[in-house]
Design an enzyme around this catalytic site. Structure first.
Site, PDB file in Angstrom:
ATOM      1  N   GLY B  45      14.216  14.092  -8.115  1.00 52.49           N
ATOM      2  CA  GLY B  45      15.319  13.140  -8.028  1.00 52.49           C
ATOM      3  C   GLY B  45      15.839  12.725  -9.396  1.00 52.49           C
ATOM      4  O   GLY B  45      17.051  12.694  -9.631  1.00 52.49           O
ATOM      5  N   HIS B 266      -6.598  20.290  -1.355  1.00 49.62           N
ATOM      6  CA  HIS B 266      -6.994  20.645  -2.719  1.00 49.62           C
ATOM      7  C   HIS B 266      -8.510  20.671  -2.839  1.00 49.62           C
ATOM      8  O   HIS B 266      -9.181  19.742  -2.413  1.00 49.62           O
ATOM      9  CB  HIS B 266      -6.406  19.614  -3.689  1.00 49.62           C
ATOM     10  N   ARG B 330      -6.136  27.652  -4.136  1.00 50.83           N
ATOM     11  CA  ARG B 330      -6.703  26.427  -3.577  1.00 50.83           C
ATOM     12  C   ARG B 330      -7.187  26.577  -2.146  1.00 50.83           C
ATOM     13  O   ARG B 330      -8.239  26.057  -1.789  1.00 50.83           O
ATOM     14  CB  ARG B 330      -5.645  25.334  -3.620  1.00 50.83           C
ATOM     15  N   HIS B 401      -3.478  17.157  -0.238  1.00 52.69           N
ATOM     16  CA  HIS B 401      -2.896  17.024  -1.569  1.00 52.69           C
ATOM     17  C   HIS B 401      -1.385  17.243  -1.614  1.00 52.69           C
ATOM     18  O   HIS B 401      -0.666  16.542  -2.305  1.00 52.69           O
ATOM     19  CB  HIS B 401      -3.584  18.039  -2.478  1.00 52.69           C
ATOM     20  N   GLU B 425       9.293  18.257  -3.362  1.00 54.83           N
ATOM     21  CA  GLU B 425       8.276  18.416  -2.319  1.00 54.83           C
ATOM     22  C   GLU B 425       8.851  18.118  -0.933  1.00 54.83           C
ATOM     23  O   GLU B 425       8.301  18.570   0.082  1.00 54.83           O
ATOM     24  CB  GLU B 425       7.080  17.499  -2.624  1.00 54.83           C
TER      25      GLU B 425
HETATM   26  C1  LIG Z   1      -2.771  13.743  -8.040  1.00 55.35           C
HETATM   27  C2  LIG Z   1      -1.750  14.841  -8.049  1.00 55.35           C
HETATM   28  C3  LIG Z   1      -1.757  15.768  -9.080  1.00 55.35           C
HETATM   29  C4  LIG Z   1      -0.810  16.792  -9.101  1.00 55.35           C
HETATM   30  N1  LIG Z   1      -0.844  17.688 -10.130  1.00 55.35           N
HETATM   31  C5  LIG Z   1       0.086  18.668 -10.185  1.00 55.35           C
HETATM   32  C6  LIG Z   1       0.109  19.596 -11.256  1.00 55.35           C
HETATM   33  O1  LIG Z   1      -0.707  19.538 -12.167  1.00 55.35           O
HETATM   34  N2  LIG Z   1       1.055  20.549 -11.261  1.00 55.35           N
HETATM   35  C7  LIG Z   1       1.991  20.635 -10.269  1.00 55.35           C
HETATM   36  O2  LIG Z   1       2.848  21.507 -10.357  1.00 55.35           O
HETATM   37  N3  LIG Z   1       2.007  19.761  -9.249  1.00 55.35           N
HETATM   38  C8  LIG Z   1       1.080  18.787  -9.180  1.00 55.35           C
HETATM   39  N4  LIG Z   1       1.092  17.903  -8.132  1.00 55.35           N
HETATM   40  C9  LIG Z   1       2.174  17.946  -7.154  1.00 55.35           C
HETATM   41  C10 LIG Z   1       3.422  17.295  -7.722  1.00 55.35           C
HETATM   42  O3  LIG Z   1       3.066  16.191  -8.509  1.00 55.35           O
HETATM   43  C11 LIG Z   1       4.384  16.794  -6.646  1.00 55.35           C
HETATM   44  O4  LIG Z   1       4.554  17.757  -5.673  1.00 55.35           O
HETATM   45  C12 LIG Z   1       5.729  16.506  -7.260  1.00 55.35           C
HETATM   46  O5  LIG Z   1       5.602  15.682  -8.380  1.00 55.35           O
HETATM   47  C13 LIG Z   1       6.671  15.872  -6.257  1.00 55.35           C
HETATM   48  O6  LIG Z   1       7.847  15.484  -6.915  1.00 55.35           O
HETATM   49  P1  LIG Z   1       9.090  14.968  -6.102  1.00 55.35           P
HETATM   50  O7  LIG Z   1      10.114  14.644  -7.118  1.00 55.35           O
HETATM   51  O8  LIG Z   1       9.444  15.938  -5.055  1.00 55.35           O
HETATM   52  O9  LIG Z   1       8.595  13.656  -5.346  1.00 55.35           O
HETATM   53  P2  LIG Z   1       7.882  12.313  -5.843  1.00 55.35           P
HETATM   54  O10 LIG Z   1       7.503  12.343  -7.264  1.00 55.35           O
HETATM   55  O11 LIG Z   1       6.852  12.018  -4.828  1.00 55.35           O
HETATM   56  O12 LIG Z   1       9.009  11.225  -5.761  1.00 55.35           O
HETATM   57  C14 LIG Z   1       9.455  10.701  -4.559  1.00 55.35           C
HETATM   58  C15 LIG Z   1      10.485   9.657  -4.854  1.00 55.35           C
HETATM   59  O13 LIG Z   1      11.134   9.311  -3.652  1.00 55.35           O
HETATM   60  C16 LIG Z   1      11.130   7.917  -3.490  1.00 55.35           C
HETATM   61  N5  LIG Z   1      11.099   7.657  -2.060  1.00 55.35           N
HETATM   62  C17 LIG Z   1      10.237   8.141  -1.129  1.00 55.35           C
HETATM   63  N6  LIG Z   1      10.573   7.710   0.076  1.00 55.35           N
HETATM   64  C18 LIG Z   1      11.664   6.931  -0.076  1.00 55.35           C
HETATM   65  C19 LIG Z   1      12.469   6.176   0.806  1.00 55.35           C
HETATM   66  N7  LIG Z   1      12.236   6.145   2.105  1.00 55.35           N
HETATM   67  N8  LIG Z   1      13.492   5.471   0.274  1.00 55.35           N
HETATM   68  C20 LIG Z   1      13.751   5.486  -1.062  1.00 55.35           C
HETATM   69  N9  LIG Z   1      13.027   6.198  -1.928  1.00 55.35           N
HETATM   70  C21 LIG Z   1      11.996   6.897  -1.440  1.00 55.35           C
HETATM   71  C22 LIG Z   1       9.921   7.437  -4.224  1.00 55.35           C
HETATM   72  O14 LIG Z   1      10.087   6.085  -4.557  1.00 55.35           O
HETATM   73  C23 LIG Z   1       9.944   8.360  -5.434  1.00 55.35           C
HETATM   74  O15 LIG Z   1      10.857   7.866  -6.384  1.00 55.35           O
HETATM   75  C24 LIG Z   1       0.137  16.884  -8.077  1.00 55.35           C
HETATM   76  C25 LIG Z   1       0.138  15.964  -7.047  1.00 55.35           C
HETATM   77  C26 LIG Z   1      -0.820  14.958  -7.013  1.00 55.35           C
HETATM   78  C27 LIG Z   1      -0.854  14.047  -5.843  1.00 55.35           C
END
Ligand SMILES: Cc1cc2nc3c(=O)[nH]c(=O)nc-3n(C[C@H](O)[C@H](O)[C@H](O)COP(=O)(O)OP(=O)(O)OC[C@H]3O[C@@H](n4cnc5c(N)ncnc54)[C@H](O)[C@@H]3O)c2cc1C
Ligand code: FES
Lengths: 252, 637
Positions: B45, B266, B330, B401, B425
């Site tokens: 985002g 994981h 994994r 995970h 994601e």
């Molecule tokens: C502990 C951990 C370690 C990880 N390590 C790795 C790694 O080393 N390498 C790798 O490639 N991946 C890793 N991952 C996976 C990766 O971090 C995530 O898949 C990725 O960061 C998701 O990014 P995103 O922008 O899609 O969503 P997110 O970062 O989850 O962001 C979601 C956003 O949406 C907002 N949101 C959600 N629902 C609503 C709603 N209803 N209304 C308004 N806003 C909302 C939230 O506030 C947030 O701002 C890891 C995951 C975890 C849990």
């Protein structure tokens, strides 16, 4: 893993319905808290207990529960994030407390952090500071090959040390002046240590410091409380670097 | 409905370039007349919002947390992949593509995955330009480490805080656009519904989490980057606020949900230690570069690890998979850990753990080197467990995970609702049935920095730039629905708390739709979930009011959605009568207990369409075709 033990606690926690309501400490007793619990899990247990007895649960901010998002934070017995150094509240475990202890839990207080409810405060002023220059002005696309810009390992590591800040605001809460200088200095240092930050170096230091003043954060008088409570152990040598950056920007 | 992925024609390597060339452009002077709503400020985002604003669009960005910098992406530890081949070890765009599509067990689209590998290199360049402090070699060049499912070193990292540094990079670009007035940031807002006008996404309804008020926002397109739904299981490595609500409400408005049963478990997480536990902590996969996984050879051997001699230990991954060893993907590592524990060889208080041992690496490289690489992970482990991994092996166990499933999108990242785009994601696009480590960060940033900014033009160029007005019938109806749902929740004055229901659902999903699934168990879950849901709506307990800061109400809304969404996950798992990647159907295994795919019957994306409350969703299939790789039985031996 050794079997965990359980303890009994008195919890005195700040209750305040909203920004304008009057707040006060409320006292609750909690029994059979496993010492393997995290501090926030202890608050979960308290909240389940309150909910069952028809009370409002205590509002507190939290999200990652692994010490990286910077969402959690409260002052526990006078210390921001509690008694363990280099630890966020979510990573603090109950094994650091004894049965019979009284825990006084209060929100992070500062003029620039208006209270939202109970332990929840509004820290958006920190975002306001970053918006004044906590970035390199590059648009997406068109960046040169990443290895075209070698950066000495020691500079990269020092930049990473400064960049580790999670923006929790504990430094502000702990400072007698409610200064945000440790926070500002983390970002200014990171970008001052890297060649990418060089072109905007002066404006960055000036604008971020001035914005912090304008947002109601106090000034730094070297109390060092910020460094002591920082869950990421960000060093106040960054503030010294910030001061140099600021002076350099002022004279040129 | 025929699902048209709109994959461009032509050779694989040229598809993206020719698609960009053929995509419609919005005239620079007109861009400022378009408003784009971006929900979520994680990697996907924040990068999308910043880049769209740089291009000249007006952007409104929404996030649940109190600052965009706190999105769950911040927690990613290990690293981000790119096909730079800086190590000169034979990497290439094609190899990254191949590893990712094989890692996904041939259940993803060739064209999407290839594009991901192509733009991976631009991501690293972009992040370095922003000042992201990646790890460096002494000579000043970028350093790399290895991750599971690959035999090259292509993972870039910033200590164990890669997600934090990448997100702070995207957040810095976003902050700059906020300052420039091109992005309006709305924090502590939760999207509760999507608003459609004439079948197109035109706005959202959000709850202001501080005042409790419902608010309407209009835009010419809506971009969901709301993360994954791993918290359906209650215990997961996800942050506490991670949820399915935004995606699920869009699903109810007509967006299809693809492959919801693909959930990654994981292998290296800190084991569960009590029923008060609220989340599980990941220990980064990067640890498997130096850690060796083992269990005692003898069942029920509960001597301390130091007393178990070398020849009494079973390094089962190294034994079974000599070429990948501890660095198998994994899904394979998780299943094997479960298998060892099921055999009675698990360790620790609950016997649901295996060892991850650094002894050999410490003897080889010294403590200082190991601490430099993993120091913050070791400290985190010690804080939680009170044990020091330098002196005794870590205990680990698999945990939920990441979710490969998500809203269905075409090559332009547009869902089945015109004008609704889904990134990161929250979509299903690139990882098939299993995601390789360090590729979620890559995908989130690819989607946000480099893909959506090009593809959104295809839609906007055909859309009038007349202002979208809020307050019309569609907005009013959606707001009323959101409001009545909140009121229903607030009326719950039963005996069981929201968390209690969440735990019950989570435990059920873990047992029946977790690391191994079978028909009987899945059917059991399909009867049980509606029962839990019914009890939630009759015996749930929600405190407080609507017009205030009310975290119980927030959680109740999310749990209510999980209680419906969980059922779709189970439907999907039941319909897929094959094993693939993370989805192990016990009925479909090789003689060696590896996942056995059935390409003749199941080489498709399963997209589920909402059919109304309490009616089973309808399955649509997008057939997958492979022209550049040959799906094979995955082997990491
Ligand atoms: C502990 C951990 C370690 C990880 N390590 C790795 C790694 O080393 N390498 C790798 O490639 N991946 C890793 N991952 C996976 C990766 O971090 C995530 O898949 C990725 O960061 C998701 O990014 P995103 O922008 O899609 O969503 P997110 O970062 O989850 O962001 C979601 C956003 O949406 C907002 N949101 C959600 N629902 C609503 C709603 N209803 N209304 C308004 N806003 C909302 C939230 O506030 C947030 O701002 C890891 C995951 C975890 C849990
Ligand atoms: S909850 Fe994220 S740092 Fe504590």
């Amino acid at each position: 893993m050794q079997k965990s033990i359980t303890i009994h606690l008195i919890i005195k926690v700040w209750r305040q319905e909203n920004a304008t309501a009057k707040g006060a400490l409320a006292s609750y007793s909690l029994r059979d808290i496993s010492t393997d619990m995290s501090f926030l899990e202890m608050l979960d247990v308290l909240n389940e207990q309150l909910t069952h007895t028809g009370d409002e649960p205590v509002a507190f901010d939290h999200d990652c529960r692994e010490g990286i998002c910077g969402m959690c934070g409260a002052v526990v017995n006078g210390q921001a994030h509690g008694p363990e150094s280099g630890t966020t509240l979510c990573q603090l475990h109950m094994r650091h407390f004894k049965s019979g202890d009284t825990l006084v839990i209060e929100p992070f207080r500062a003029r620039a952090f208006p209270l939202v409810r109970d332990l929840v405060v509004d820290r958006s002023a920190l975002d306001g500071i970053i918006q004044e220059g906590g970035y390199v002005s590059v648009n997406s696309g068109g960046a040169p090959d990443a290895n075209a810009l070698p950066i000495a390992q020691k500079h990269a590591e020092a930049a990473m040390d400064a960049a580790a800040c999670i923006g929790c605001g504990a430094c502000v809460a702990a400072c007698p002046n409610a200064s945000a200088m440790l926070f500002v200095s983390g970002k200014v240092s990171q970008l001052a240590l890297l060649p990418q930050g060089d072109p905007e170096r002066k404006e960055r230091a000036l604008n971020m410091v001035r914005k912090a003043d304008a947002l109601g954060f106090g000034s730094c008088t070297n109390e060092r409380e910020c460094e002591a409570v920082c869950p990421k152990s960000i060093s106040i040598s960054n503030i010294a670097r910030l001061n140099r950056e600021f002076l350099r920007a002022m004279v040129s | 409905m025929i699902l048209n992925a709109k994959i461009p024609s032509g050779p694989l390597a040229d598809k993206w370039d020719s698609h960009c060339f053929q995509s419609k452009l919005v005239n620079p002077a007109n861009k400022r007349k378009y408003n784009v709503i971006v929900v979520g400020s994680g990697l996907a985002g924040a990068s999308a919002a910043a880049t769209l604003a740089e291009l000249g669009y007006n952007v409104s960005c929404f996030t649940i947390q109190d600052s965009p910098r706190r999105a769950h992406s911040i927690a990613a530890q290990g690293g981000i992949n790119a096909a730079k081949n800086y190590q000169n070890d034979g990497d290439s765009i094609f190899r990254l593509f191949y590893d990712t599509i094989k890692g996904g067990d041939f259940r993803s689209r060739e064209a999407n995955v290839y594009r991901l590998a192509q733009v991976s290199n631009n991501i690293i360049d972009q992040c370095v330009a922003q000042g992201v402090p990646f790890a460096r070699e002494y000579g000043g060049q970028l350093a790399n480490r290895s991750f599971g499912g690959a035999q090259v070193s292509r993972t870039f990292y910033a200590r164990g805080q890669t997600g934090q540094q990448l997100l702070l990079g995207a957040y810095s670009s976003l902050s700059r656009q906020i300052k420039l007035g091109k992005v309006t940031m709305f924090t502590r807002r939760e999207m509760l519904d999507l608003v459609l006008e004439d079948g197109q996404a035109r706005g959202i309804i959000v709850r202001n989490l501080i005042t409790g008020e419902l608010e309407q926002y209009g835009g010419h397109a809506v971009v969901l980057a709301t993360g994954g739904y791993g918290n359906a299981f209650y215990l997961s490595t996800n942050a506490m606020a991670s949820n399915v609500t935004a995606a699920f409400r869009a699903y109810k408005r007509g967006a299809m949900m693809a492959n919801p049963c693909y959930v990654q478990i994981h292998p290296t997480c800190i084991p569960v230690h009590g029923d008060y536990q609220s989340k599980l902590t990941l220990m980064s996969e990067s640890l498997r570069n130096d850690g060796r996984v083992w269990v005692p050879k003898k069942k029920g051997d509960n001597r301390p690890p130091a007393d178990i001699l070398e020849n009494e230990r079973d390094y089962y991954l190294e034994q079974k998979y000599p070429s990948f060893g501890n660095l198998v993907p994994r899904d394979v590592a998780s299943r094997n850990a479960k298998e060892q524990c099921d055999l009675g060889k698990g360790v620790g208080e609950t016997n649901l753990a295996v060892y991850l041992d650094f002894d050999e690496a410490i003897a080889r490289d010294g403590q200082a080197t190991i601490m430099k690489k993993y120091g913050n992970l070791f400290q985190m482990y010690e804080k939680i467990t009170d044990k020091n991994p330098l002196t005794e092996p870590m205990m680990i166990y698999p945990a939920v995970h990441y979710t490969m499933g998500g809203l269905w999108v075409d090559y332009d990242l547009m869902s089945t609702i015109p004008g609704l785009f889904v990134l990161g994601e929250a979509n299903f696009s690139d990882h098939g049935a299993n995601r390789l480590g360090a590729s979620a960060l890559m995908q989130g940033l690819a989607d946000g920095y480099f893909i959506l900014p090009y593809t959104i033009g295809n839609y906007l160029a055909k859309t009038s730039h007349d202002q979208v007005q809020v307050g019309g019938d569609a907005f009013t109806e959606a707001q009323q629905q959101a409001d009545s749902k909140l009121n229903q929740l607030l009326a719950l004055k039963g005996k069981r708390t929201v968390d209690d229901f969440h735990k019950e659902l989570g435990a059920l999903l873990w047992d029946e739709c977790g690391m191994a699934r079978n028909k009987v168990g899945l059917q059991r879950a399909l009867t049980k979930i509606p029962e839990i849901r019914a009890e939630f709506w009759s015996n749930g307990l929600v405190t407080g009011q609507g017009a205030e800061f009310n975290q119980t109400l927030e959680r109740a809304g999310r749990v209510a959605d999980f209680l419906e969404f969980g059922e779709i996950m189970v439907h999907d798992a039941l319909a897929r009568e094959e094993s693939c990647g993370c989805h192990l159907r016990e009925e479909s295994q090789t003689a060696e207990n590896e996942a056995l795919r059935d390409d003749d019957k199941f080489s498709y994306v399963a997209a589920w369409q909402y059919q109304g409350q309490d009616t089973a969703p309808k399955l649509h299939k997008e057939e997958l075709s492979f022209e550049n790789v040959t799906p094979s039985q995955r082997s990491y031996k």
